[in-house]
Write a protein that holds these residues in place. Structure first.
Motif, PDB file in Angstrom:
ATOM      1  N   THR A  97    -107.494  84.993  41.702  1.00  0.00           N
ATOM      2  CA  THR A  97    -108.247  84.420  42.813  1.00  0.00           C
ATOM      3  C   THR A  97    -109.442  85.318  43.145  1.00  0.00           C
ATOM      4  O   THR A  97    -109.513  86.449  42.653  1.00  0.00           O
ATOM      5  CB  THR A  97    -107.312  84.248  44.032  1.00  0.00           C
ATOM      6  N   ARG A 156    -102.830  89.865  49.305  1.00  0.00           N
ATOM      7  CA  ARG A 156    -103.652  88.779  48.780  1.00  0.00           C
ATOM      8  C   ARG A 156    -104.937  88.616  49.573  1.00  0.00           C
ATOM      9  O   ARG A 156    -105.884  88.009  49.116  1.00  0.00           O
ATOM     10  CB  ARG A 156    -102.889  87.444  48.801  1.00  0.00           C
ATOM     11  N   SER A 216    -105.913  72.900  46.050  1.00  0.00           N
ATOM     12  CA  SER A 216    -104.658  73.649  46.159  1.00  0.00           C
ATOM     13  C   SER A 216    -104.195  73.633  47.613  1.00  0.00           C
ATOM     14  O   SER A 216    -104.746  74.339  48.463  1.00  0.00           O
ATOM     15  CB  SER A 216    -104.857  75.090  45.683  1.00  0.00           C
ATOM     16  N   TYR A 244    -105.974  79.762  53.915  1.00  0.00           N
ATOM     17  CA  TYR A 244    -105.037  80.881  54.122  1.00  0.00           C
ATOM     18  C   TYR A 244    -105.082  81.415  55.548  1.00  0.00           C
ATOM     19  O   TYR A 244    -105.018  82.618  55.782  1.00  0.00           O
ATOM     20  CB  TYR A 244    -105.289  81.991  53.071  1.00  0.00           C
ATOM     21  N   LYS A 262    -101.877  74.937  49.081  1.00  0.00           N
ATOM     22  CA  LYS A 262    -101.402  76.186  49.673  1.00  0.00           C
ATOM     23  C   LYS A 262    -102.467  76.803  50.580  1.00  0.00           C
ATOM     24  O   LYS A 262    -102.139  77.523  51.510  1.00  0.00           O
ATOM     25  CB  LYS A 262    -100.970  77.178  48.589  1.00  0.00           C
ATOM     26  N   ASP A 304    -103.185  69.599  44.092  1.00  0.00           N
ATOM     27  CA  ASP A 304    -102.423  70.661  43.406  1.00  0.00           C
ATOM     28  C   ASP A 304    -101.327  71.078  44.387  1.00  0.00           C
ATOM     29  O   ASP A 304    -101.622  71.659  45.431  1.00  0.00           O
ATOM     30  CB  ASP A 304    -103.381  71.820  43.080  1.00  0.00           C
ATOM     31  N   ARG A 332     -97.657  76.471  31.561  1.00  0.00           N
ATOM     32  CA  ARG A 332     -98.517  77.505  32.139  1.00  0.00           C
ATOM     33  C   ARG A 332     -98.369  78.774  31.300  1.00  0.00           C
ATOM     34  O   ARG A 332     -97.257  79.175  30.959  1.00  0.00           O
ATOM     35  CB  ARG A 332     -98.128  77.772  33.590  1.00  0.00           C
ATOM     36  N   GLU A 334    -108.838  74.065  39.661  1.00  0.00           N
ATOM     37  CA  GLU A 334    -108.132  74.114  40.950  1.00  0.00           C
ATOM     38  C   GLU A 334    -108.882  75.025  41.908  1.00  0.00           C
ATOM     39  O   GLU A 334    -109.396  76.071  41.493  1.00  0.00           O
ATOM     40  CB  GLU A 334    -106.739  74.740  40.791  1.00  0.00           C
ATOM     41  N   SER A 335    -108.882  74.646  43.163  1.00  0.00           N
ATOM     42  CA  SER A 335    -109.466  75.537  44.170  1.00  0.00           C
ATOM     43  C   SER A 335    -108.844  75.286  45.528  1.00  0.00           C
ATOM     44  O   SER A 335    -108.579  74.147  45.907  1.00  0.00           O
ATOM     45  CB  SER A 335    -110.981  75.312  44.266  1.00  0.00           C
ATOM     46  N   GLY A 336    -108.631  76.366  46.244  1.00  0.00           N
ATOM     47  CA  GLY A 336    -108.210  76.287  47.636  1.00  0.00           C
ATOM     48  C   GLY A 336    -109.309  76.826  48.529  1.00  0.00           C
ATOM     49  O   GLY A 336    -109.960  76.095  49.273  1.00  0.00           O
ATOM     50  N   ARG A 337    -109.560  78.139  48.384  1.00  0.00           N
ATOM     51  CA  ARG A 337    -110.459  78.801  49.360  1.00  0.00           C
ATOM     52  C   ARG A 337    -111.913  78.341  49.276  1.00  0.00           C
ATOM     53  O   ARG A 337    -112.569  78.226  50.293  1.00  0.00           O
ATOM     54  CB  ARG A 337    -110.347  80.319  49.250  1.00  0.00           C
ATOM     55  N   TYR A 373    -104.237  80.338  34.852  1.00  0.00           N
ATOM     56  CA  TYR A 373    -104.871  80.712  36.127  1.00  0.00           C
ATOM     57  C   TYR A 373    -104.996  82.226  36.132  1.00  0.00           C
ATOM     58  O   TYR A 373    -104.004  82.943  36.186  1.00  0.00           O
ATOM     59  CB  TYR A 373    -104.005  80.223  37.303  1.00  0.00           C
ATOM     60  N   HIS A 387    -101.965  75.224  31.078  1.00  0.00           N
ATOM     61  CA  HIS A 387    -102.495  75.600  32.382  1.00  0.00           C
ATOM     62  C   HIS A 387    -102.624  77.119  32.407  1.00  0.00           C
ATOM     63  O   HIS A 387    -101.644  77.818  32.143  1.00  0.00           O
ATOM     64  CB  HIS A 387    -101.502  75.129  33.469  1.00  0.00           C
TER      65      HIS A 387
HETATM   66  C1  LIG Z   1    -101.987  78.642  40.286  1.00  0.00           C
HETATM   67  C2  LIG Z   1    -102.922  78.698  41.432  1.00  0.00           C
HETATM   68  N1  LIG Z   1    -103.850  77.732  41.553  1.00  0.00           N
HETATM   69  C3  LIG Z   1    -104.740  77.735  42.583  1.00  0.00           C
HETATM   70  C4  LIG Z   1    -104.718  78.725  43.550  1.00  0.00           C
HETATM   71  C5  LIG Z   1    -105.724  78.670  44.662  1.00  0.00           C
HETATM   72  O1  LIG Z   1    -106.511  79.817  44.706  1.00  0.00           O
HETATM   73  P1  LIG Z   1    -107.858  79.863  45.565  1.00  0.00           P
HETATM   74  O2  LIG Z   1    -107.480  79.454  46.946  1.00  0.00           O
HETATM   75  O3  LIG Z   1    -108.307  81.274  45.498  1.00  0.00           O
HETATM   76  O4  LIG Z   1    -108.823  78.890  44.959  1.00  0.00           O
HETATM   77  C6  LIG Z   1    -103.775  79.752  43.462  1.00  0.00           C
HETATM   78  C7  LIG Z   1    -103.729  80.806  44.471  1.00  0.00           C
HETATM   79  O5  LIG Z   1    -102.971  81.730  44.477  1.00  0.00           O
HETATM   80  C8  LIG Z   1    -102.843  79.736  42.379  1.00  0.00           C
HETATM   81  O6  LIG Z   1    -101.919  80.703  42.265  1.00  0.00           O
END
Ligand SMILES: Cc1ncc(COP(=O)(O)O)c(C=O)c1O
Length: 412
Positions: free
Chosen positions: A192, A315, A48, A373, A50, A69, A139, A269-272, A189, A187
């Motif tokens: 988090t 958040r 992710s 983040y 973001k 993502d 979604r 999916e993963s970001g953190r 989600y 999808h």
């Molecule tokens: C749809 C979706 N996917 C993935 C993520 C990534 O989350 P995380 O960084 O906690 O893995 C988010 C975070 O808000 C999200 O809203």
């Protein structure tokens, strides 16, 4: 965690404040998380953007098997710079216009996560006018949470189709697709920072249940099931995330006993979890200042324009960081400080009443676990100070050094 010698060397070479990201740590997180996913489901792990769109960081994740993502044209640019294959990427998020969809389709994005009927119509129109076939995942905002406790789930939000709406009007909604746009999956989600593997498994189980009922009831193919994630990692505090190894067996068992969903490719999916532990923010002490004989302010060369600026959105934790001091200061008597930055506002506060060994101006401090983040989730343009330098390193050796651009662009 980068050792103090390497911290000093990188800060001396590139200046502070700076984010340092450990390439080996990024790779290790990707390999670990991927090892938990059920191989029988041809799983994909999506990063992710973001969490941290820096192409050098994302590029490490790509090299270790992650797909992208994405949620904005800027993230598409970052993914291209990081070498991702956009035909395997997912593009989502609410509030997208037809023009944005056309841009994403022209960039080669293959899959879209669609949030509403309006969104589906726009994607259909964009793919028709581009003359390009694309795939959509619907979604879903679930009706209610799974049995295990979850912070965010099934609540009113701008994200996704209501589960009840799909059950009721799904066939009509699906008629908005067709031609160059095919609906190929779902999808979900749930939220988090889901810390317990049992809670994650409960959410995935519920996802499979909902997906199978919807696909069966509405008669669309379940080729892709994006089960989301929520894999936890500490933020701006020392330590490691939870032991997620029970997911390996749990997900394999869930796949083995599922029905329709067994034919789908399972995406996560993963970001953190992927990027968080790699990053440390290095900052120098500018002043230790007493006010009214009451409070001690530790004034740093970093603040909410570099870290934690989204705390107001709830958040990420508010007013709470760990601050690591140089080894030579560790034996000092402790002081209680409010940790503030250089912005001309009392909002510029990273932590209140934090106890640390006494430090002096010029000392290099470190804030751990801020690879996700951090740099781009802050109020970067506020008060027009420069962004922090961002350094990808391996064993203290800089591999790539960047700084986010800020400032105005003339339109007219
Ligand atoms: C749809 C979706 N996917 C993935 C993520 C990534 O989350 P995380 O960084 O906690 O893995 C988010 C975070 O808000 C999200 O809203």
């Amino acid at each position: 965690m980068i050792d103090p010698g390497h911290r000093e060397a990188l800060a001396a070479a590139h200046g502070t404040p700076c984010y340092v990201y450990d390439a080996d740590r990024i790779a290790a997180q990707a390999e670990t998380l991927r090892s938990f996913l059920p191989t029988a489901a041809s799983p994909r792990l999506l990063y992710s953007f973001k969490a941290n769109p820096l192409p050098s960081v994302a590029g490490e994740l790509r090299r270790h098997g992650c797909e992208a993502d994405l949620t904005s044209p800027g993230e598409i640019g970052a993914a291209v710079a990081a070498g991702f294959d956009l035909s395997r990427a997912l593009y989502g998020g609410p509030g997208k216009g037809e023009e944005e969809y056309r841009t994403a389709i022209r960039a080669g994005i293959g899959q879209f996560s669609v949030e509403s009927a309006v969104d589906l119509e726009r994607l259909a129109a964009a793919s028709r006018s581009e003359g390009t076939s694309v795939k959509a995942l619907l979604r879903v905002n679930p009706h209610s949470p799974p049995k295990a406790k979850l912070a965010m789930s099934g609540v009113a939000s701008q994200f996704g189709f209501e589960e009840d709406e799909l059950r009721r009007d799904g066939r009509e909604i699906l008629r908005l697709a067709g031609g160059t746009l095919s609906v190929v999956g779902l999808h979900l989600y749930w939220g988090t920072q889901i810390a317990e593997p049992e809670a994650l498994l409960a959410s995935f189980e519920k996802t499979v249940e909902i997906a199978e009922e919807l696909a069966d009831g509405l008669g669309f193919p379940l080729d892709i099931l994006n089960l989301g994630g929520g894999f936890a990692w500490p933020y701006a505090h020392e330590g490691n995330g939870p032991d997620l190894s029970p997911l390996r067996e749990g997900l394999a068992a869930l796949h083995a006993r599922s029905g329709l969903a067994q034919r789908a490719q399972w995406w996560f999916e993963s970001g953190r979890y992927l990027a968080g532990s790699s990053g440390t923010l290095l900052t120098r002490v500018m002043e230790v200042k007493r006010s009214k004989d009451e409070r001690l302010f530790l004034i740093l060369d970093t603040g909410i324009h570099h870290l934690g600026g989204m705390a107001g959105l709830g958040r990420i934790p508010r007013f709470s960081i760990d601050l690591l001091v140089p080894p030579a200061r560790r034996g000092n008597e402790t002081i209680l400080v409010d940790v503030v930055g250089p912005l001309c506002t009392p909002l510029d506060c990273l932590g209140k009443k934090i106890e640390i060994p006494r430090v002096d101006p010029g000392d290099l401090l470190a804030i751990p676990n801020v690879g996700a983040y951090g740099a781009t989730a802050s109020v970067g343009a506020f008060l027009s100070r420069p962004a922090a330098v961002e350094i990808l390193h391996r064993d203290g050796e800089a591999i790539a050094v960047h700084r986010l651009r800020a400032g105005h662009e003339a339109i007219l």
